[in-house]
Design an enzyme around this catalytic site. Sequence first.
Site, short mmCIF file in Angstrom:
data_model
loop_
_atom_site.label_atom_id
_atom_site.label_comp_id
_atom_site.label_asym_id
_atom_site.label_seq_id
_atom_site.Cartn_x
_atom_site.Cartn_y
_atom_site.Cartn_z
N LYS A 239 0.84 -1.22 0.00
CA LYS A 239 0.00 0.00 0.00
C LYS A 239 0.87 1.26 0.00
O LYS A 239 0.65 2.17 -0.80
CB LYS A 239 -0.91 0.01 1.24
CG LYS A 239 -1.57 1.35 1.51
CD LYS A 239 -2.50 1.30 2.69
CE LYS A 239 -1.95 1.85 3.98
NZ LYS A 239 -1.69 3.30 4.04
N ASN A 240 1.84 1.28 0.90
CA ASN A 240 2.60 2.53 1.07
C ASN A 240 3.61 2.78 -0.05
O ASN A 240 4.20 3.85 -0.11
CB ASN A 240 3.28 2.57 2.44
CG ASN A 240 2.26 2.82 3.55
OD1 ASN A 240 1.11 3.17 3.27
ND2 ASN A 240 2.66 2.63 4.79
N CYS B 67 -5.35 8.30 9.05
CA CYS B 67 -5.74 7.72 10.33
C CYS B 67 -5.48 8.69 11.49
O CYS B 67 -4.47 9.39 11.51
CB CYS B 67 -4.94 6.44 10.58
SG CYS B 67 -5.54 5.07 9.59
N ARG C 206 0.46 14.63 13.17
CA ARG C 206 0.94 14.38 11.81
C ARG C 206 1.14 15.66 10.98
O ARG C 206 0.49 15.85 9.94
CB ARG C 206 0.00 13.41 11.09
CG ARG C 206 -0.26 12.15 11.88
CD ARG C 206 -1.05 11.13 11.12
NE ARG C 206 -0.23 10.31 10.25
CZ ARG C 206 -0.69 9.36 9.47
NH1 ARG C 206 -1.98 9.10 9.44
NH2 ARG C 206 0.11 8.64 8.69
N ASP D 139 3.63 0.69 12.25
CA ASP D 139 2.39 0.11 11.72
C ASP D 139 2.14 -1.31 12.23
O ASP D 139 1.03 -1.83 12.08
CB ASP D 139 2.42 0.09 10.18
CG ASP D 139 2.16 1.47 9.59
OD1 ASP D 139 1.94 2.42 10.36
OD2 ASP D 139 2.17 1.59 8.35
N ARG E 237 -9.24 -0.03 3.94
CA ARG E 237 -8.29 0.89 3.31
C ARG E 237 -6.95 0.24 3.02
O ARG E 237 -6.22 0.68 2.14
CB ARG E 237 -8.06 2.11 4.22
CG ARG E 237 -9.28 3.00 4.31
CD ARG E 237 -9.02 4.22 5.13
NE ARG E 237 -7.64 4.64 4.88
CZ ARG E 237 -6.94 5.44 5.67
NH1 ARG E 237 -7.50 5.91 6.75
NH2 ARG E 237 -5.72 5.76 5.37
C1 UD1 Z 1 3.77 7.08 6.57
C2 UD1 Z 1 2.77 5.98 6.27
C3 UD1 Z 1 2.22 5.42 7.57
C4 UD1 Z 1 3.34 4.98 8.47
C5 UD1 Z 1 4.41 6.04 8.63
C6 UD1 Z 1 5.65 5.57 9.36
C7 UD1 Z 1 1.77 6.52 4.13
C8 UD1 Z 1 0.62 7.09 3.40
N1 UD1 Z 1 1.70 6.55 5.46
O1 UD1 Z 1 3.08 8.12 7.26
O2 UD1 Z 1 1.40 4.31 7.24
O3 UD1 Z 1 2.79 4.70 9.75
O4 UD1 Z 1 4.83 6.52 7.34
O5 UD1 Z 1 6.22 4.48 8.70
O6 UD1 Z 1 2.72 6.02 3.54
N2 UD1 Z 1 6.74 14.38 10.88
C9 UD1 Z 1 6.83 15.72 11.18
N3 UD1 Z 1 6.71 16.61 10.14
C10 UD1 Z 1 6.55 16.21 8.83
C11 UD1 Z 1 6.46 14.84 8.55
C12 UD1 Z 1 6.56 13.93 9.60
O7 UD1 Z 1 6.98 16.11 12.31
O8 UD1 Z 1 6.48 17.08 7.96
C13 UD1 Z 1 6.86 13.38 11.97
C14 UD1 Z 1 5.55 12.61 12.17
O9 UD1 Z 1 4.67 13.27 13.05
C15 UD1 Z 1 6.08 11.30 12.74
C16 UD1 Z 1 7.41 11.10 12.02
O10 UD1 Z 1 7.79 12.40 11.56
O11 UD1 Z 1 6.34 11.43 14.11
C17 UD1 Z 1 7.39 10.15 10.86
O12 UD1 Z 1 6.32 10.47 10.00
P1 UD1 Z 1 6.27 10.02 8.48
O13 UD1 Z 1 7.33 9.00 8.23
O14 UD1 Z 1 6.27 11.24 7.63
O15 UD1 Z 1 4.87 9.32 8.39
P2 UD1 Z 1 3.69 9.57 7.38
O16 UD1 Z 1 4.22 9.95 6.02
O17 UD1 Z 1 2.65 10.42 8.01
#
Ligand code: UD1
Length: 422
Positions: A22-23, A117, A122, A309, A401
């Site tokens: 998915k990701n 979710c 986030r 996850d 999803r």
């Molecule tokens: C993606 C995945 C999700 C998975 C996660 C971690 C998708 C659509 N989603 O989520 O399923 O649980 O990776 O493997 O692929 N952060 C910030 N600022 C930012 C971006 C991230 O502070 O601009 C923080 C987040 O709050 C979190 C960490 O960085 O604590 C990692 O987040 P990130 O790897 O970006 O996760 P997602 O892309 O939201």
Amino acid sequence: MAYYRIKGGTPLSGTVSISGSKNAALPIICGAVLAGEPCRIENLPDIEDVHRIIEILSAMGATVEQPTPDVAIIDPRGIREYKVSTEMASKLRASYYMMGTLLGRYGYAYVAQPGGCPIGERPINYHIDGMRALGAEVIDRGGFVIASSDHLRGADIYLDMPSVGATINIMFAACRADGRTTINNAAREPHVVDVANFLNTMGANIRGAGTDVIRINGRKELHGCTYAIIPDQIEAGTYMVAAAATKGDVIISNVIPAHLEAISAKLMECGVEVSEGDNGSEFFLRIRANERPRACNIRTLPYPGFPTDLQQPMTSFLTVAIGNSFVTENLFEDRFNHVRELNRMGARITVNGRTAIVAGVDKLYGAEVSSTDLRAGAAMIVAALMAEGTSVVRNIHYIDRGYEHLTEKLTALGANIERVEE
Ligand code: UD1
């Protein structure tokens, strides 16, 4: 509203084949926008999030054909609309990838803040800072991010956290920028590597994906390609945990074992037998368990650490371990919503800040529970499969999803699961 009715207590046995990731699928579908020609994407999982992202592309003017549910031929040449509305973006987190692809291809992106979710705040500040570093003007206001640039330039970017989404989004914009971009402290997840491989198949020049320094030399044009997505690390991990939790004997086929090392190591620490094999055409893992697990501690970390996850399904498994397990969630501040539901089934878990203390009990008992997010839903399925008696799992639109053909796959493994459409 549909729900699952699950009668627990049957050890899972047999073989389950893992679907496409998915990701990886979600950014790769968005990434097709960067090409000047059609792309054929194969091994797509047939899940709601993939349907939603395809709807977004179609609404923007791309032509998407699906000869079979696991294939999409995406022709971006008809795109005239560079806006992703609140209604569309709120349906899934991955809508934020349209920011990098639209900006890279057309120099303009108007994207509503993404949904996804409810597992914490986030933020997307790293994505926005990355676009700005590449020379884009970014306005972040009123629930929309508007990014524009008539000349993206390569830049040196450092991420405070190795964010998956920000790494991929910056790669998207940077592969159409002028000159070289370096992403330091980049995410190393398997799907980051898969997206880089996809972009390179389109003619991009990305080196170092899978390490924490990714270098991208921008290209004026990218061409169409055919690309097959890697197997889903999290779906595979979920079935591994379910097999262990039901004291089953299951072959998880079509996996990349290296992607599953953290979960394999933790299951083995709990006393589960995990062996690796190769049947000539694909790799598989065999999971065997026949006694109560030993307790173990989990700390979620970016790859190659234990994936956030899988924290929730793993917590379900640990509810019946001998001893106390400490589960620390380092990535998302609000990822313990499944705990209340597990306690309704007889688990003894207390949450203290970012750590859940799981005091092992003899068994769980069937109850009516709810999925509070996608992976919490997977945790409820694991718990219901291992519990004594019948459970009803509600709010399963979250599970739809991310898990392809869940009822069929679990039924083939001998589970007593029924999807009821109300
Ligand atoms: C993606 C995945 C999700 C998975 C996660 C971690 C998708 C659509 N989603 O989520 O399923 O649980 O990776 O493997 O692929 N952060 C910030 N600022 C930012 C971006 C991230 O502070 O601009 C923080 C987040 O709050 C979190 C960490 O960085 O604590 C990692 O987040 P990130 O790897 O970006 O996760 P997602 O892309 O939201």
